[in-house]
Design an enzyme around this catalytic site. Structure first.
Site, PDB file in Angstrom:
ATOM      1  N   THR A 177      -3.439   3.829   0.991  1.00 24.92           N
ATOM      2  CA  THR A 177      -4.613   3.954   1.824  1.00 24.92           C
ATOM      3  C   THR A 177      -5.573   5.004   1.262  1.00 24.92           C
ATOM      4  OG1 THR A 177      -3.416   3.307   3.825  1.00 24.92           O
ATOM      5  CG2 THR A 177      -5.406   4.578   4.147  1.00 24.92           C
TER       6      THR A 177
ATOM      7  N   SER B  59      -0.270   3.267  10.241  1.00 28.90           N
ATOM      8  CA  SER B  59       0.536   4.343   9.661  1.00 28.90           C
ATOM      9  C   SER B  59       0.885   5.340  10.769  1.00 28.90           C
ATOM     10  CB  SER B  59      -0.223   5.050   8.541  1.00 28.90           C
ATOM     11  OG  SER B  59      -0.184   4.267   7.389  1.00 28.90           O
TER      12      SER B  59
ATOM     13  N   PHE C 116      -1.560  10.068   4.130  1.00 26.96           N
ATOM     14  CA  PHE C 116      -2.742   9.620   3.374  1.00 26.96           C
ATOM     15  C   PHE C 116      -3.227  10.668   2.370  1.00 26.96           C
ATOM     16  CE2 PHE C 116      -4.338   6.782   7.169  1.00 26.96           C
ATOM     17  CZ  PHE C 116      -3.292   5.913   6.946  1.00 26.96           C
TER      18      PHE C 116
ATOM     19  N   LYS D  19      -3.504  -4.454   9.108  1.00 22.17           N
ATOM     20  CA  LYS D  19      -2.075  -4.123   8.942  1.00 22.17           C
ATOM     21  C   LYS D  19      -1.527  -3.529  10.233  1.00 22.17           C
ATOM     22  CE  LYS D  19       1.186  -1.981   5.755  1.00 22.17           C
ATOM     23  NZ  LYS D  19       1.353  -1.376   4.417  1.00 22.17           N
TER      24      LYS D  19
ATOM     25  N   ASN E 125       8.971   8.524   5.201  1.00 15.29           N
ATOM     26  CA  ASN E 125       7.843   9.287   4.669  1.00 15.29           C
ATOM     27  C   ASN E 125       6.897   9.722   5.769  1.00 15.29           C
ATOM     28  OD1 ASN E 125       4.849   8.152   4.348  1.00 15.29           O
ATOM     29  ND2 ASN E 125       6.247   6.385   4.465  1.00 15.29           N
ATOM     30  N   ARG E 126       6.292  10.878   5.536  1.00 15.72           N
ATOM     31  CA  ARG E 126       5.174  11.338   6.372  1.00 15.72           C
ATOM     32  C   ARG E 126       4.103  11.903   5.432  1.00 15.72           C
ATOM     33  NH1 ARG E 126       9.403  14.982   8.132  1.00 15.72           N
ATOM     34  NH2 ARG E 126       9.298  16.985   7.026  1.00 15.72           N
TER      35      ARG E 126
ATOM     36  N   ALA F  31       0.831  -1.208   0.000  1.00 13.05           N
ATOM     37  CA  ALA F  31       0.000   0.000   0.000  1.00 13.05           C
ATOM     38  C   ALA F  31       0.862   1.254   0.000  1.00 13.05           C
ATOM     39  CB  ALA F  31      -0.904  -0.006   1.227  1.00 13.05           C
TER      40      ALA F  31
ATOM     41  N   GLY G  60      12.238   0.067   4.097  1.00 16.63           N
ATOM     42  CA  GLY G  60      13.391  -0.426   3.356  1.00 16.63           C
ATOM     43  C   GLY G  60      14.297  -1.305   4.194  1.00 16.63           C
TER      44      GLY G  60
ATOM     45  N   GLY H  51      11.267  -4.159   3.932  1.00 18.12           N
ATOM     46  CA  GLY H  51      12.683  -4.317   3.620  1.00 18.12           C
ATOM     47  C   GLY H  51      13.045  -5.425   2.656  1.00 18.12           C
TER      48      GLY H  51
ATOM     49  N   ASN I  47      -6.721  -0.785   0.770  1.00 25.25           N
ATOM     50  CA  ASN I  47      -6.281  -0.442   2.112  1.00 25.25           C
ATOM     51  C   ASN I  47      -7.043   0.815   2.548  1.00 25.25           C
ATOM     52  OD1 ASN I  47      -4.570   1.057   4.039  1.00 25.25           O
ATOM     53  ND2 ASN I  47      -3.093  -0.598   3.755  1.00 25.25           N
TER      54      ASN I  47
ATOM     55  N   ASN J  56      -5.997  -0.354   7.829  1.00 29.18           N
ATOM     56  CA  ASN J  56      -4.711   0.243   8.208  1.00 29.18           C
ATOM     57  C   ASN J  56      -4.849   0.969   9.540  1.00 29.18           C
ATOM     58  OD1 ASN J  56      -2.261   1.478   8.423  1.00 29.18           O
ATOM     59  ND2 ASN J  56      -2.458   2.733   6.576  1.00 29.18           N
TER      60      ASN J  56
ATOM     61  N   ASN K  83       3.905  -2.263   8.759  1.00 22.67           N
ATOM     62  CA  ASN K  83       3.997  -0.910   8.225  1.00 22.67           C
ATOM     63  C   ASN K  83       5.410  -0.369   8.505  1.00 22.67           C
ATOM     64  OD1 ASN K  83       3.119   1.718   7.275  1.00 22.67           O
ATOM     65  ND2 ASN K  83       1.047   1.036   7.786  1.00 22.67           N
TER      66      ASN K  83
ATOM     67  N   ASN L 286       1.637   8.436  10.433  1.00 27.21           N
ATOM     68  CA  ASN L 286       1.525   9.832  10.010  1.00 27.21           C
ATOM     69  C   ASN L 286       0.124  10.424  10.115  1.00 27.21           C
ATOM     70  OD1 ASN L 286       4.327   9.778   9.264  1.00 27.21           O
ATOM     71  ND2 ASN L 286       3.698   8.567   7.478  1.00 27.21           N
ATOM     72  N   THR L 287      -0.781   9.701  10.760  1.00 28.13           N
ATOM     73  CA  THR L 287      -2.111  10.233  11.059  1.00 28.13           C
ATOM     74  C   THR L 287      -2.270  10.147  12.563  1.00 28.13           C
ATOM     75  OG1 THR L 287      -3.019   9.524   8.935  1.00 28.13           O
ATOM     76  CG2 THR L 287      -4.603   9.901  10.706  1.00 28.13           C
TER      77      THR L 287
HETATM   78  C1  LIG Z   1       6.099   6.687   0.602  1.00 27.82           C
HETATM   79  C2  LIG Z   1       5.369   5.598   1.313  1.00 27.82           C
HETATM   80  C3  LIG Z   1       3.987   5.689   1.477  1.00 27.82           C
HETATM   81  C4  LIG Z   1       3.302   4.672   2.141  1.00 27.82           C
HETATM   82  N1  LIG Z   1       1.943   4.772   2.259  1.00 27.82           N
HETATM   83  C5  LIG Z   1       1.256   3.778   2.882  1.00 27.82           C
HETATM   84  C6  LIG Z   1      -0.145   3.838   2.985  1.00 27.82           C
HETATM   85  O1  LIG Z   1      -0.799   4.760   2.486  1.00 27.82           O
HETATM   86  N2  LIG Z   1      -0.760   2.832   3.654  1.00 27.82           N
HETATM   87  C7  LIG Z   1      -0.095   1.768   4.198  1.00 27.82           C
HETATM   88  O2  LIG Z   1      -0.724   0.883   4.781  1.00 27.82           O
HETATM   89  N3  LIG Z   1       1.243   1.686   4.093  1.00 27.82           N
HETATM   90  C8  LIG Z   1       1.919   2.649   3.446  1.00 27.82           C
HETATM   91  N4  LIG Z   1       3.279   2.566   3.331  1.00 27.82           N
HETATM   92  C9  LIG Z   1       3.988   1.417   3.965  1.00 27.82           C
HETATM   93  C10 LIG Z   1       4.259   0.297   2.987  1.00 27.82           C
HETATM   94  O3  LIG Z   1       3.072  -0.251   2.473  1.00 27.82           O
HETATM   95  C11 LIG Z   1       5.081  -0.825   3.657  1.00 27.82           C
HETATM   96  O4  LIG Z   1       4.311  -1.388   4.692  1.00 27.82           O
HETATM   97  C12 LIG Z   1       6.380  -0.317   4.259  1.00 27.82           C
HETATM   98  O5  LIG Z   1       6.967   0.666   3.447  1.00 27.82           O
HETATM   99  C13 LIG Z   1       7.412  -1.449   4.459  1.00 27.82           C
HETATM  100  O6  LIG Z   1       7.724  -2.072   3.236  1.00 27.82           O
HETATM  101  P1  LIG Z   1       9.044  -1.707   2.373  1.00 27.82           P
HETATM  102  O7  LIG Z   1      10.209  -1.751   3.302  1.00 27.82           O
HETATM  103  O8  LIG Z   1       9.074  -2.739   1.277  1.00 27.82           O
HETATM  104  O9  LIG Z   1       8.806  -0.325   1.837  1.00 27.82           O
HETATM  105  C14 LIG Z   1       4.001   3.558   2.667  1.00 27.82           C
HETATM  106  C15 LIG Z   1       5.383   3.471   2.493  1.00 27.82           C
HETATM  107  C16 LIG Z   1       6.075   4.463   1.826  1.00 27.82           C
HETATM  108  C17 LIG Z   1       7.560   4.341   1.648  1.00 27.82           C
END
Ligand SMILES: Cc1cc2nc3c(=O)[nH]c(=O)nc-3n(C[C@H](O)[C@H](O)[C@H](O)COP(=O)(O)O)c2cc1C
Length: 367
Positions: free
Chosen positions: A115, A204, A144, A246, A140-141, A91, A297, A326, A168, A201, A275, A206-207
């Site tokens: 989301t 996150s 949504f 999640k 990131n912040r 997501a 990551g 990651g 999501n 979700n 997340n 950031n909310t």
């Molecule tokens: C820029 C960005 C925006 C994201 N936005 C959402 C989101 O809107 N909803 C959500 O459930 N996770 C969001 N995520 C989290 C990812 O879905 C994932 O759970 C998290 O980045 C870990 O996976 P990764 O290490 O492969 O990135 C976001 C991640 C990034 C980097």
């Protein structure tokens, strides 16, 4: 290519004649070298501009037939649904469901959009997305930023993608905490007819207040309300859409166990772990490490795998697990499967490794 170490692993290139033989070959055979050229260009742009440019490029490649049909993976049944392979888009990458068919063209068996919130919102002020290249990470912040659940639902109604689409859902930033459930119900109602599964979700960072919904009593109330509404919507639509929850990687052992007990008491089909993390200790000292937001990551991999493994112990086997956090190689994806994941998802790995990672994971997990 390796991340973190900062270099590219030498890969055997296909014969140039094969590349010239078809335009699709340009993308298929030389996918990694092409991204190797494109990545510095993308990375020269502000992250959100690069994001938009990459997605626009993906859409053009898809519409002009430059992407080949998805590679065959090994189909799996998860949440009672048949996934063409175990690899999904996490997501946040395609919040408004604009490129679902194109993601399918890259080989994803599943795309989780969102989301989405009931009403459109612009998210946090920019800059709100930061690269930490030497760590293979992002912070990131975003908050949504999305066009609202009805807009995503309208796009999904016209998709051609034959894989699985999860939606999501979350709450609007200006909805008070005590009315959060109403937002989840409204978003669920808007997307129920077009979703294969719905991801709740509550993780996150950031909310404001969102993660508090992981506490047992709040989660119990939310899941009760969603389950009851799900029953009503299942009758209305003549199909039952499974629910996934999640979770964050930042819960302590007791809170994780309490969340797992609460989830197990409801007809939840899957848990998505995890997340992003608010713990930036692993990247301390790097540029942008001090930015507020969720870290994703490579530095998240170990923690999210640990949470995944703990959840496999804590949850009954009827609840499936989706491992995310990651993953940047087939070996990393296999670690998640070993820890109990039935499916994996990627976001940040795609940014650093490029689209070739999808097929690498699909075939790596089919072995
Ligand atoms: C820029 C960005 C925006 C994201 N936005 C959402 C989101 O809107 N909803 C959500 O459930 N996770 C969001 N995520 C989290 C990812 O879905 C994932 O759970 C998290 O980045 C870990 O996976 P990764 O290490 O492969 O990135 C976001 C991640 C990034 C980097």
């Amino acid at each position: 290519m390796t991340i973190g170490g900062g270099g590219w692993k030498k890969k055997k290139k296909p014969p140039f004649s094969r590349v010239l033989a078809s335009p699709a070959g340009m993308f298929d055979c030389w996918r990694m070298p092409i991204y190797r050229i494109l990545r510095p260009l993308f990375f020269a742009l502000p992250p959100e501009v690069a994001h938009a440019a990459a997605l626009a490029g993906l859409e053009v490649a898809w519409r002009t037939g430059l992407l080949r049909p998805p590679a065959e993976g090994m189909p799996v049944e998860v949440m009672g649904l048949r996934f063409p392979n175990r690899v999904g888009l996490a997501a946040g990458m395609d919040k408004d469901a604009r490129h679902v068919d194109a993601w399918g063209g890259l080989g994803f068996g599943c795309v989780e959009v969102g989301t989405v919130t009931p009403r459109p919102q612009s998210g946090n002020p920019r800059p709100r997305l930061f690269r930490l290249p030497s760590a293979g990470a992002l912070i990131n912040r975003m908050g949504f930023n999305n066009e609202g659940a009805p807009a995503a639902a309208a796009r999904l109604a016209h998709r051609k993608f034959r894989g699985i689409v999860g939606v999501n859902i979350g709450k609007n930033a200006d909805t008070p905490a005590e009315r959060a459930t109403e937002d989840y119900l409204a978003a669920m109602k808007a997307v129920y007819g077009v979703a294969d599964y719905i991801a709740v979700n509550i993780s996150s960072p950031n909310t404001a207040g969102l993660r508090d919904l992981q506490a047992a009593s709040a989660l119990d109330a939310l899941l009760s309300a969603l389950t009851a509404e799900g029953e009503r919507l299942a009758d209305q639509h003549g199909k039952r859409v499974p629910l996934a929850v999640k979770l964050a990687p930042d819960l302590d052992d007791d809170d994780l166990a309490a969340a797992a007990r609460t989830i197990a008491a409801h007809p939840v089909a899957a848990v998505i772990a995890t997340n992003t993390t608010t713990d930036h200790a692993s990247v301390a000292g790097l540029p942008h490490a001090g930015e507020r937001g969720g870290l994703s990551g490579a530095p998240l991999a170990e923690t999210s795998t640990r949470v995944l493994a703990a959840l496999r112990e804590l949850l009954p086997s009827r609840i499936d697990l989706i491992g995310v956090g990651g993953i940047s190689s087939a070996a990393g994806a296999r670690e998640k499967v070993k820890a109990g994941a039935d499916l994996v998802q990627i976001y940040t790995g795609l940014v650093y490794r490029g689209p070739g990672l999808v097929r690498e994971l699909v075939s790596g997990l089919a072995e």
